[in-house]
Scaffold this motif. Structure first.
Motif, mmCIF file in Angstrom:
data_model
loop_
_atom_site.group_PDB
_atom_site.id
_atom_site.type_symbol
_atom_site.label_atom_id
_atom_site.label_comp_id
_atom_site.label_asym_id
_atom_site.label_seq_id
_atom_site.Cartn_x
_atom_site.Cartn_y
_atom_site.Cartn_z
ATOM 1 N N SER A 124 0.872 -1.165 0.000
ATOM 2 C CA SER A 124 0.000 0.000 0.000
ATOM 3 C C SER A 124 0.914 1.220 0.000
ATOM 4 O O SER A 124 1.823 1.298 0.845
ATOM 5 C CB SER A 124 -0.935 -0.007 1.212
ATOM 6 O OG SER A 124 -2.039 0.841 0.972
ATOM 7 N N ASP A 175 -19.133 7.599 4.805
ATOM 8 C CA ASP A 175 -17.995 6.681 4.783
ATOM 9 C C ASP A 175 -17.398 6.696 6.188
ATOM 10 O O ASP A 175 -16.602 7.579 6.530
ATOM 11 C CB ASP A 175 -16.980 7.125 3.736
ATOM 12 C CG ASP A 175 -15.737 6.245 3.759
ATOM 13 O OD1 ASP A 175 -14.896 6.383 2.854
ATOM 14 O OD2 ASP A 175 -15.587 5.433 4.702
ATOM 15 N N ASN A 177 -8.446 11.800 6.002
ATOM 16 C CA ASN A 177 -7.480 11.532 4.932
ATOM 17 C C ASN A 177 -6.883 12.765 4.282
ATOM 18 O O ASN A 177 -6.169 12.654 3.286
ATOM 19 C CB ASN A 177 -8.150 10.655 3.868
ATOM 20 C CG ASN A 177 -8.342 9.243 4.380
ATOM 21 O OD1 ASN A 177 -7.364 8.521 4.565
ATOM 22 N ND2 ASN A 177 -9.560 8.871 4.677
ATOM 23 N N GLU A 237 -2.634 12.323 7.358
ATOM 24 C CA GLU A 237 -3.284 11.158 7.974
ATOM 25 C C GLU A 237 -3.594 11.493 9.428
ATOM 26 O O GLU A 237 -3.263 12.572 9.912
ATOM 27 C CB GLU A 237 -2.358 9.932 7.892
ATOM 28 C CG GLU A 237 -2.095 9.447 6.466
ATOM 29 C CD GLU A 237 -3.259 8.730 5.822
ATOM 30 O OE1 GLU A 237 -3.169 8.382 4.631
ATOM 31 O OE2 GLU A 237 -4.288 8.505 6.506
ATOM 32 N N GLY A 280 -12.438 -1.619 3.033
ATOM 33 C CA GLY A 280 -13.199 -0.384 2.983
ATOM 34 C C GLY A 280 -13.523 0.026 1.554
ATOM 35 O O GLY A 280 -14.621 0.517 1.264
ATOM 36 N N THR A 281 -12.555 -0.215 0.656
ATOM 37 C CA THR A 281 -12.793 0.130 -0.752
ATOM 38 C C THR A 281 -13.975 -0.644 -1.314
ATOM 39 O O THR A 281 -14.841 -0.092 -2.002
ATOM 40 C CB THR A 281 -11.531 -0.166 -1.597
ATOM 41 O OG1 THR A 281 -10.463 0.679 -1.169
ATOM 42 C CG2 THR A 281 -11.790 0.034 -3.072
ATOM 43 N N LYS A 308 -11.786 -1.228 8.744
ATOM 44 C CA LYS A 308 -10.811 -1.043 9.824
ATOM 45 C C LYS A 308 -11.231 -1.712 11.142
ATOM 46 O O LYS A 308 -11.176 -2.929 11.278
ATOM 47 C CB LYS A 308 -10.518 0.449 9.994
ATOM 48 C CG LYS A 308 -9.864 1.063 8.739
ATOM 49 C CD LYS A 308 -9.507 2.521 8.918
ATOM 50 C CE LYS A 308 -9.110 3.165 7.620
ATOM 51 N NZ LYS A 308 -7.732 2.896 7.208
HETATM 52 P P1 KE4 Z 1 -9.335 0.067 2.518
HETATM 53 O O1 KE4 Z 1 -9.716 -0.385 1.143
HETATM 54 O O2 KE4 Z 1 -7.912 0.605 2.575
HETATM 55 O O3 KE4 Z 1 -9.620 -0.979 3.602
HETATM 56 O O4 KE4 Z 1 -10.291 1.283 2.926
HETATM 57 C C1 KE4 Z 1 -10.342 2.405 2.072
HETATM 58 C C2 KE4 Z 1 -10.816 3.600 2.865
HETATM 59 C C3 KE4 Z 1 -12.116 4.019 2.725
HETATM 60 N N1 KE4 Z 1 -12.595 5.075 3.424
HETATM 61 C C4 KE4 Z 1 -11.801 5.736 4.295
HETATM 62 C C5 KE4 Z 1 -12.370 6.901 5.056
HETATM 63 C C6 KE4 Z 1 -10.455 5.348 4.485
HETATM 64 O O5 KE4 Z 1 -9.678 6.023 5.360
HETATM 65 C C7 KE4 Z 1 -9.954 4.253 3.759
HETATM 66 C C8 KE4 Z 1 -8.517 3.797 3.883
HETATM 67 N N2 KE4 Z 1 -7.672 4.612 4.696
HETATM 68 C C9 KE4 Z 1 -6.267 4.601 4.370
HETATM 69 C C10 KE4 Z 1 -5.509 5.586 5.265
HETATM 70 N N3 KE4 Z 1 -6.269 6.601 5.853
HETATM 71 C C11 KE4 Z 1 -5.696 3.238 4.477
HETATM 72 C C12 KE4 Z 1 -4.190 3.175 4.477
HETATM 73 C C13 KE4 Z 1 -3.631 2.728 3.158
HETATM 74 O O6 KE4 Z 1 -4.173 3.113 2.112
HETATM 75 O O7 KE4 Z 1 -2.617 1.972 3.198
#
Ligand code: KE4
Length: 435
Positions: free
Chosen positions: A23, A239, A211, A401, A117-118, A267
């Protein structure tokens, strides 16, 4: 600080994995050093492969609100592991976690688990588009909702950390259906949502932005967003991948008392294992396959180990006074941090905090949106990051962050972090004077 083995591993990793990391923001590019490779973590500490110990404020970018390797979470995973790791079929643990999520989040009547999360956010906007028959997604500059095509428009997190405008590979006709507007600007919000040329399906927002660094919604902003989306029949998506189970058991929607139509989680809900989720009103969720026509699927969705970790985590979070205690700890820490900053770097920093998530911006501020966040001195943040790391304190390797307070950080841990912060800020001030 010895980092020989991390360096050797990083050289090797870069030959095998893009940037040597899985990442981008982990590569520490914006803070001017190489990433350290982790051997293990427990409680409030992280231990790297060279034997260095660090007090952890990244908390795996949010999930580790209990601290690393909480005994109850480890026990739940170990117990579940005896019965297998993945079935590709429903299991009782999915119902158990769904019940806990629906009980905790006031606006969620049905929930679907995914693995990140994505996946949660991309599924939520597909559902909103399918449910409304409209195309346009409205997001906010500096907010990051994961790396699905529709979101890589003026996104936060790694996208601004690496200073990339968006991303190649995202076709123009996808980007055309994403409108990004300034966070906290009610006038532009109303003008955009009322623009009849825009065929708006949904608005997606981080109810507290994490973010672009931590940026709180101005008083009334979320309420205005709610009333406009209700009036105009636009699906409102919170979100809460960061804020869910972070600001309260019921997330930002409980904290601010504003109810979205759909909520995205990630998370913390996985307790450190890969879990994402999206949920909301039955009327909307019932459009998801196999009940409805909007398709979404996932091989490891509802994975038993991840569900067990999530259930064990939520059980700990449901304990009386968990969030009150965390709030007291975070507030005391932040007040002292701000005092130290004002003593050594007067008028040069801004500390934004909501609950147990916070960011010290190296800019006079105030920081209320993407533009004001981008005014921060990332060079100075990088120097601070490296200095704190050398003293055994692991901060987020990006100015944009959040730092997280966890239940595992003791008063002694936080006092140590404040001492090291004072040392670092004093050093920055001395270097400033000598220039
Ligand atoms: P993931 O796909 O990384 O699990 O979640 C995406 C996502 C969606 N929405 C919010 C508000 C988020 O903060 C995130 C992912 N956050 C980042 C850092 N703030 C993850 C760290 C990284 O990308 O390595």
């Amino acid at each position: 600080m010895k980092t020989d083995l991390s360096h050797t591993l990083f050289v090797k990793a870069q030959q095998l994995i893009p940037g040597g990391v899985n990442s981008p923001v982990r590569a520490c590019k914006s803070v001017g050093c190489e990433p350290l490779f982790v051997k293990r973590a427990a409680g409030s500490k992280i231990h790297d492969v060279d034997g260095n110990e660090f007090l952890d404020f990244v908390c795996s970018w949010g999930p580790m609100i209990l601290g690393h390797n909480h005994p109850a979470v480890v026990a739940a995973i170990e117990k579940t592991l005896q019965d297998g790791t993945s079935f590709g079929a429903p299991c009782p643990l999915e119902i158990e976690l769904a019940e806990l999520v629906i009980k905790a989040l006031p606006s969620v009547e049905k929930v679907r688990f995914v693995s990140s999360g994505t996946e949660a956010t991309m599924s939520a906007i597909r559902l909103a588009r399918g449910y409304t028959g409209r195309k346009v997604v409205v997001k906010f500059d500096g907010c990051y909702h994961g790396h699905a095509d529709s979101f890589l428009v003026k996104a936060g997190s790694g996208v601004i950390t690496l200073g990339i405008p968006g991303s190649p590979g995202v076709p123009e006709d996808i980007v055309r259906n994403t409108v990004s507007i300034p966070y906290n600007n009610q006038e532009i919000l109303e003008k955009t949502l009322r623009d009849e040329k825009l065929d708006i399906a949904c608005v997606i927002i981080e109810p507290v932005a994490g973010n672009m660094g931590v940026v709180a919604p101005r008083p009334g902003f979320l309420q205005k967003l709610r009333s406009l989306t209700t009036e105009l029949g636009i699906v409102l998506i919170f979100d809460e991948v960061i804020t869910g189970l972070r600001l309260a058991l019921g997330g930002a929607q409980e904290y601010f008392g504003v109810m979205p139509d759909l909520t995205c989680l990630g998370k913390i809900i996985g307790g450190g294992l890969p879990v994402g989720a999206y949920g909301g009103k039955k009327e909307i969720m019932d459009n998801i396959a196999p009940d409805g026509p909007v398709y979404q699927a996932g091989t490891l969705s509802g994975n038993p180990l991840a569900m067990a970790a999530g259930v064990a985590t939520m059980q700990q979070l449901s304990k009386l006074d968990f969030y009150d205690d965390l709030e007291k700890k975070a507030a005391t820490f932040a007040d002292k941090l701000a005092e130290i900053a004002e003593k050594y770097l007067p008028g040069q920093t801004t500390l934004n905090r909501v609950g147990s998530m916070m960011t010290t911006f190296f800019t006079p501020g105030p920081v209320t949106d993407f533009e004001s966040a981008m005014a921060a001195d990332t060079e100075k943040y990088g120097a601070h990051f490296r200095q704190m790391l050398s003293q055994g304190v692991w901060l987020a390797p990006s100015q944009f962050e959040a730092a997280f307070i966890s239940a595992a950080q003791s008063q002694a841990d936080l006092d140590l972090a404040l001492d090291k912060t004072e040392w670092s800020f004093k050093k920055l001030a001395q270097e400033q004077k000598s220039r």
